[in-house]
Design a protein around this motif. Structure first.
Motif, PDB file in Angstrom:
ATOM      1  N   HIS A 147       4.698  16.809   7.801  1.00 19.51           N
ATOM      2  CA  HIS A 147       4.254  15.751   6.909  1.00 19.51           C
ATOM      3  C   HIS A 147       5.472  15.052   6.356  1.00 19.51           C
ATOM      4  CE1 HIS A 147       0.067  17.192   6.555  1.00 19.51           C
ATOM      5  NE2 HIS A 147       0.640  18.274   6.993  1.00 19.51           N
ATOM      6  N   HIS A 148       5.581  13.779   6.617  1.00 19.78           N
ATOM      7  CA  HIS A 148       6.758  13.059   6.119  1.00 19.78           C
ATOM      8  C   HIS A 148       6.744  12.990   4.613  1.00 19.78           C
ATOM      9  CE1 HIS A 148       8.916  11.801   9.625  1.00 19.78           C
ATOM     10  NE2 HIS A 148       7.768  11.732  10.247  1.00 19.78           N
ATOM     11  N   VAL A 191      15.031   9.042  10.425  1.00 26.30           N
ATOM     12  CA  VAL A 191      14.181   8.090   9.701  1.00 26.30           C
ATOM     13  C   VAL A 191      12.726   8.538   9.697  1.00 26.30           C
ATOM     14  CG1 VAL A 191      15.470   5.934   9.972  1.00 26.30           C
ATOM     15  CG2 VAL A 191      13.879   6.676  11.782  1.00 26.30           C
ATOM     16  N   GLN A 192      12.024   8.081   8.688  1.00 24.80           N
ATOM     17  CA  GLN A 192      10.583   8.316   8.635  1.00 24.80           C
ATOM     18  C   GLN A 192       9.939   7.506   9.759  1.00 24.80           C
ATOM     19  OE1 GLN A 192       7.555   6.896   7.644  1.00 24.80           O
ATOM     20  NE2 GLN A 192       6.467   8.612   6.718  1.00 24.80           N
ATOM     21  N   VAL A 193       8.796   7.973  10.220  1.00 25.11           N
ATOM     22  CA  VAL A 193       8.143   7.388  11.390  1.00 25.11           C
ATOM     23  C   VAL A 193       7.843   5.890  11.211  1.00 25.11           C
ATOM     24  CG1 VAL A 193       5.832   8.088  10.621  1.00 25.11           C
ATOM     25  CG2 VAL A 193       6.277   7.763  13.055  1.00 25.11           C
ATOM     26  N   GLY A 239      19.416   2.555   5.532  1.00 23.45           N
ATOM     27  CA  GLY A 239      19.954   3.767   4.911  1.00 23.45           C
ATOM     28  C   GLY A 239      18.818   4.425   4.138  1.00 23.45           C
ATOM     29  N   ILE A 240      18.763   5.751   4.203  1.00 27.69           N
ATOM     30  CA  ILE A 240      17.616   6.436   3.586  1.00 27.69           C
ATOM     31  C   ILE A 240      18.054   7.199   2.355  1.00 27.69           C
ATOM     32  CG2 ILE A 240      15.750   8.058   3.989  1.00 27.69           C
ATOM     33  CD1 ILE A 240      15.442   7.013   6.562  1.00 27.69           C
ATOM     34  N   LEU A 241      17.459   6.850   1.243  1.00 29.35           N
ATOM     35  CA  LEU A 241      17.754   7.612   0.035  1.00 29.35           C
ATOM     36  C   LEU A 241      16.646   8.620  -0.130  1.00 29.35           C
ATOM     37  CD1 LEU A 241      20.199   7.379  -1.811  1.00 29.35           C
ATOM     38  CD2 LEU A 241      18.611   6.611  -3.568  1.00 29.35           C
ATOM     39  N   THR A 263       0.821  -1.219   0.000  1.00 27.64           N
ATOM     40  CA  THR A 263       0.000   0.000   0.000  1.00 27.64           C
ATOM     41  C   THR A 263       0.855   1.269   0.000  1.00 27.64           C
ATOM     42  OG1 THR A 263      -0.081  -0.171   2.385  1.00 27.64           O
ATOM     43  CG2 THR A 263      -1.966  -1.015   1.194  1.00 27.64           C
ATOM     44  N   GLY A 264       2.127   1.134   0.293  1.00 29.59           N
ATOM     45  CA  GLY A 264       3.011   2.296   0.321  1.00 29.59           C
ATOM     46  C   GLY A 264       4.334   1.858   0.901  1.00 29.59           C
ATOM     47  N   SER A 265       5.218   2.828   1.139  1.00 28.20           N
ATOM     48  CA  SER A 265       6.519   2.458   1.698  1.00 28.20           C
ATOM     49  C   SER A 265       6.406   1.946   3.127  1.00 28.20           C
ATOM     50  CB  SER A 265       7.482   3.645   1.667  1.00 28.20           C
ATOM     51  OG  SER A 265       8.041   3.753   0.384  1.00 28.20           O
ATOM     52  N   GLY A 296      14.211   3.749  -0.009  1.00 24.45           N
ATOM     53  CA  GLY A 296      14.244   4.681  -1.142  1.00 24.45           C
ATOM     54  C   GLY A 296      12.855   5.195  -1.463  1.00 24.45           C
ATOM     55  N   ALA A 297      12.058   5.468  -0.408  1.00 21.68           N
ATOM     56  CA  ALA A 297      10.662   5.883  -0.593  1.00 21.68           C
ATOM     57  C   ALA A 297      10.569   6.933  -1.704  1.00 21.68           C
ATOM     58  CB  ALA A 297      10.097   6.424   0.710  1.00 21.68           C
ATOM     59  N   SER A 298      11.451   7.938  -1.628  1.00 17.34           N
ATOM     60  CA  SER A 298      11.456   8.960  -2.687  1.00 17.34           C
ATOM     61  C   SER A 298      12.592   8.717  -3.673  1.00 17.34           C
ATOM     62  CB  SER A 298      11.625  10.356  -2.078  1.00 17.34           C
ATOM     63  OG  SER A 298      10.588  10.643  -1.182  1.00 17.34           O
ATOM     64  N   SER A 312      16.295  11.735   2.802  1.00 21.65           N
ATOM     65  CA  SER A 312      15.770  12.008   4.131  1.00 21.65           C
ATOM     66  C   SER A 312      14.581  12.950   4.022  1.00 21.65           C
ATOM     67  CB  SER A 312      16.851  12.655   4.999  1.00 21.65           C
ATOM     68  OG  SER A 312      16.282  13.087   6.208  1.00 21.65           O
ATOM     69  N   THR A 313      13.525  12.619   4.766  1.00 18.26           N
ATOM     70  CA  THR A 313      12.340  13.465   4.709  1.00 18.26           C
ATOM     71  C   THR A 313      12.588  14.829   5.361  1.00 18.26           C
ATOM     72  OG1 THR A 313      11.592  12.313   6.679  1.00 18.26           O
ATOM     73  CG2 THR A 313      10.620  11.646   4.633  1.00 18.26           C
ATOM     74  N   PHE A 314      13.594  14.923   6.229  1.00 14.52           N
ATOM     75  CA  PHE A 314      13.814  16.189   6.929  1.00 14.52           C
ATOM     76  C   PHE A 314      14.385  17.273   6.031  1.00 14.52           C
ATOM     77  CE2 PHE A 314      13.154  13.468  10.501  1.00 14.52           C
ATOM     78  CZ  PHE A 314      12.544  14.298  11.428  1.00 14.52           C
ATOM     79  N   THR A 373      10.347   1.445  -2.275  1.00 13.39           N
ATOM     80  CA  THR A 373      10.015   2.782  -2.769  1.00 13.39           C
ATOM     81  C   THR A 373       8.516   2.990  -2.675  1.00 13.39           C
ATOM     82  OG1 THR A 373      10.533   4.410  -4.481  1.00 13.39           O
ATOM     83  CG2 THR A 373       9.649   2.306  -5.249  1.00 13.39           C
ATOM     84  N   SER A 374       8.100   4.255  -2.741  1.00 14.37           N
ATOM     85  CA  SER A 374       6.670   4.581  -2.789  1.00 14.37           C
ATOM     86  C   SER A 374       6.322   4.872  -4.236  1.00 14.37           C
ATOM     87  CB  SER A 374       6.361   5.827  -1.954  1.00 14.37           C
ATOM     88  OG  SER A 374       6.583   5.605  -0.584  1.00 14.37           O
ATOM     89  N   GLY A 375       5.510   4.005  -4.848  1.00 14.38           N
ATOM     90  CA  GLY A 375       5.039   4.300  -6.203  1.00 14.38           C
ATOM     91  C   GLY A 375       4.291   5.616  -6.242  1.00 14.38           C
ATOM     92  N   HIS A 376       3.695   5.969  -5.103  1.00 13.66           N
ATOM     93  CA  HIS A 376       2.874   7.183  -5.080  1.00 13.66           C
ATOM     94  C   HIS A 376       3.652   8.447  -4.733  1.00 13.66           C
ATOM     95  CE1 HIS A 376       1.814   5.537  -0.860  1.00 13.66           C
ATOM     96  NE2 HIS A 376       2.832   6.340  -0.746  1.00 13.66           N
ATOM     97  N   LYS A 377       4.982   8.347  -4.615  1.00 10.35           N
ATOM     98  CA  LYS A 377       5.761   9.590  -4.477  1.00 10.35           C
ATOM     99  C   LYS A 377       6.351   9.879  -5.862  1.00 10.35           C
ATOM    100  CE  LYS A 377       6.464   9.393   0.499  1.00 10.35           C
ATOM    101  NZ  LYS A 377       7.419   9.169   1.610  1.00 10.35           N
ATOM    102  N   TYR A 378       7.679   9.757  -6.008  1.00 11.76           N
ATOM    103  CA  TYR A 378       8.251  10.082  -7.317  1.00 11.76           C
ATOM    104  C   TYR A 378       8.062   8.956  -8.339  1.00 11.76           C
ATOM    105  CZ  TYR A 378       9.835  14.306  -5.109  1.00 11.76           C
ATOM    106  OH  TYR A 378       9.851  15.505  -4.448  1.00 11.76           O
TER     107      TYR A 378
HETATM  108  C1  LIG Z   1       7.166   8.701   2.816  1.00 13.27           C
HETATM  109  C2  LIG Z   1       8.225   7.877   3.388  1.00 13.27           C
HETATM  110  C3  LIG Z   1       7.923   6.656   4.015  1.00 13.27           C
HETATM  111  C4  LIG Z   1       6.507   6.175   4.186  1.00 13.27           C
HETATM  112  O1  LIG Z   1       5.951   5.979   2.924  1.00 13.27           O
HETATM  113  P1  LIG Z   1       4.396   5.837   2.626  1.00 13.27           P
HETATM  114  O2  LIG Z   1       4.421   5.454   1.187  1.00 13.27           O
HETATM  115  O3  LIG Z   1       3.790   7.173   2.875  1.00 13.27           O
HETATM  116  O4  LIG Z   1       3.854   4.784   3.520  1.00 13.27           O
HETATM  117  C5  LIG Z   1       8.961   5.891   4.491  1.00 13.27           C
HETATM  118  N1  LIG Z   1      10.237   6.306   4.386  1.00 13.27           N
HETATM  119  C6  LIG Z   1      10.573   7.475   3.802  1.00 13.27           C
HETATM  120  C7  LIG Z   1      12.014   7.864   3.700  1.00 13.27           C
HETATM  121  C8  LIG Z   1       9.570   8.308   3.286  1.00 13.27           C
HETATM  122  O5  LIG Z   1       9.911   9.457   2.695  1.00 13.27           O
END
Ligand SMILES: *Cc1c(COP(=O)(O)O)cnc(C)c1O
Length: 470
Positions: free
Chosen positions: A469-470, A169-171, A214-216, A129-131, A251-253, A218-220, A279-284
């Motif tokens: 908002h992350h 890290v994302q929540v 490792g985060i590709l 459903t998402g990352s 690599g969510a984004s 960072s949401t911050f 990755t999140s298909g619904h981001k980039y």
């Molecule tokens: C957005 C994000 C998530 C969570 O992703 P969702 O698709 O919103 O569930 C996890 N990790 C990172 C680094 C993000 O940017």
């Protein structure tokens, strides 16, 4: 999503309703608005119900002016049509909808190649459903592999699994650790380093470490964590201690940005230590919410006991997921977008978005009141704060005042050890055009004289003014 409590205040007096809503039909006529927290006693006309819901939603923010979210807010009409056509398809019914299942399989195969899997045929993966769900699955695989390696001493009191990550890290990673009883070991921020430090991460590892995240992207602040350096630090740790710690790349984004416009950056399955990527298909990935993806380098990285086979829908499809039922439309839309854009199309879209981010960051800096923490050079995202000379207002005031012009730009404080730092963050996405960014900078410039005339920062309820908002 807030966790909702039960009914609010007691039902107020009956409220009258626009008589047009009842279509002036004496039988169906409604003069009173329906109750809000009790199911109405009887049905109403579809047109009336539609109008009531539609009107209420008018007060939501305009998603195109939402510079807080990473999630796709614009797709082509053809994608919308395909999604509508698939609304009734349940992703789990893989035997009933074999073509939808096939499109999912092809997306996994395309991602395996995009992320340079050494042997794409033995890569396994799935849609989610998402990352967040993807990270839960990846984390569970890490935990299970660690438990298998330590079967002689786990479970026992002194073998408590831990996961090493940056404090940025994302929540979802904090959720993973809380829900699956894993200790979260977080590397704090330090000075102008707003993400994980490879050596500090390696230093936190021990025989109970299930992996390092490792985060590709960072949401911050939109910065890429140094994945290759992280792997090198863990190689060194292995040479010294024998501990062989796998890496998961969130690599969510960035997993949908770097393959197209940072081809020289080595962050993916080219690094042998990288066991899995999400990755999140619904981001980039450029699809409406909710679709995510997670892939494991090879079948061995995903313990077989986590995979379930169900036969009561017909067929015998292996699945690894938290949900059972889930819409198929987003997966179809992902396949459509891969097909529609191809590598060159994605490259052009992501490069354009990065160009918008960079130029907007430069223009924000040129206003003189702000210091950039990042410049939109990695994720097309940048964070900025006020320069020390600015004392009349703060980032929370900026966020609140921008909202008056319709712009949603979150302000938030950083985590340990930079709690002293409050920033604004702008996420550029496909659909946030140069024209829109011009309008944004005009609105921000117009606000500044008023903000500078304030006696002191005025936003007392900082949490209510904005949210992260992350
Ligand atoms: C957005 C994000 C998530 C969570 O992703 P969702 O698709 O919103 O569930 C996890 N990790 C990172 C680094 C993000 O940017």
């Amino acid at each position: 999503m807030p966790l909702h409590t039960g009914p609010g205040k007691p039902e107020e007096h009956p409220r009258s309703m626009n008589p047009f809503y009842g279509e002036a039909n004496p039988v169906a006529e409604m003069t009173e608005a329906p109750p809000k927290e009790r199911m109405p006693a009887g049905p109403m006309l579809p047109a009336t119900a539609y109008q009531l819901v539609h009107d209420e939603l008018m007060l939501d923010g305009n998603s195109r002016l939402n510079l807080a979210t990473f999630v796709t807010t614009w797709m082509e009409p053809q994608a919308g049509t395909l999604m509508t056509e698939c609304l009734d398809k349940n992703m789990i019914d893989k035997d009933e909808y074999p073509r939808t299942a096939e499109l999912e399989r092809r997306c996994v195969a395309m991602l395996a190649r995009l992320w340079n899997a050494p042997d794409p045929h033995s890569t396994v993966g799935c849609s989610t459903t998402g990352s967040s769900e993807a990270c839960m699955l990846a984390g569970m695989a890490l935990k299970r592999r660690w438990a298998q390696r330590n079967a002689d001493r786990y479970p026992s009191r002194d073998a408590r699994p831990n996961l090493v990550m940056g404090v940025n890290v994302q929540v979802c990673w904090e959720k993973f650790c809380a829900y699956w009883e894993v200790e979260a070991r977080q590397v704090p921020m330090e000075g102008d380093r707003f993400h994980l430090d490879p050596q500090a991460a390696a230093d936190l590892c021990d025989e109970n470490t299930i992996g390092v995240v490792g985060i590709l992207g960072s949401t911050f602040d939109g910065s890429y964590e140094p994945i290759a350096d992280l792997c090198a630090a863990l190689d060194d740790l292995q040479d010294r201690t024998g501990l062989d710690i796998p890496v998961h790349v969130d690599g969510a984004s960035g997993a949908m940005i770097a393959p197209f416009i940072d081809q020289d950056l080595v962050w993916d399955f080219r690094l042998p230590r990288v066991a899995s990527i999400n990755t999140s298909g619904h981001k980039y990935g450029l699809v409406y919410p909710g679709v995510g993806w997670v892939l494991w380098r090879e079948t061995e990285a995903l313990p077989e006991e986590l995979v379930f086979r169900v036969n009561y829908l017909g067929g015998d499809m292996p699945t690894f997921a938290l949900n059972f039922s889930r819409p198929g439309a987003q997966v179809v839309a992902q396949y459509y977008t891969f097909l529609r854009l191809g590598r060159e199309g994605y490259r052009a879209v992501q490069q354009t978005t990065r160009n918008v981010a960079r130029s907007l960051a430069d223009r924000v800096e040129a206003l003189g009141d702000f210091r950039l923490l990042s410049r939109g050079e990695e994720l097309p995202v940048f964070a900025f704060t006020t320069v020390p000379e600015v004392t009349a207002y703060d980032v929370f005031d900026v966020s609140r005042r921008l909202r008056e012009s319709g712009w949603l730009v979150p302000a938030y404080t950083f985590p340990a050890n930079r709690e002293d730092l409050s920033v604004l963050r702008i996420v550029c996405r496909n659909g946030f055009s140069t024209d829109l960014s011009d309008l944004f900078i005009e609105d921000l410039s117009r606000l500044l004289p008023k903000l500078r005339r304030q006696p002191y920062p005025l936003t007392h309820d900082k949490a209510a003014a904005t949210s992260f908002h992350h």
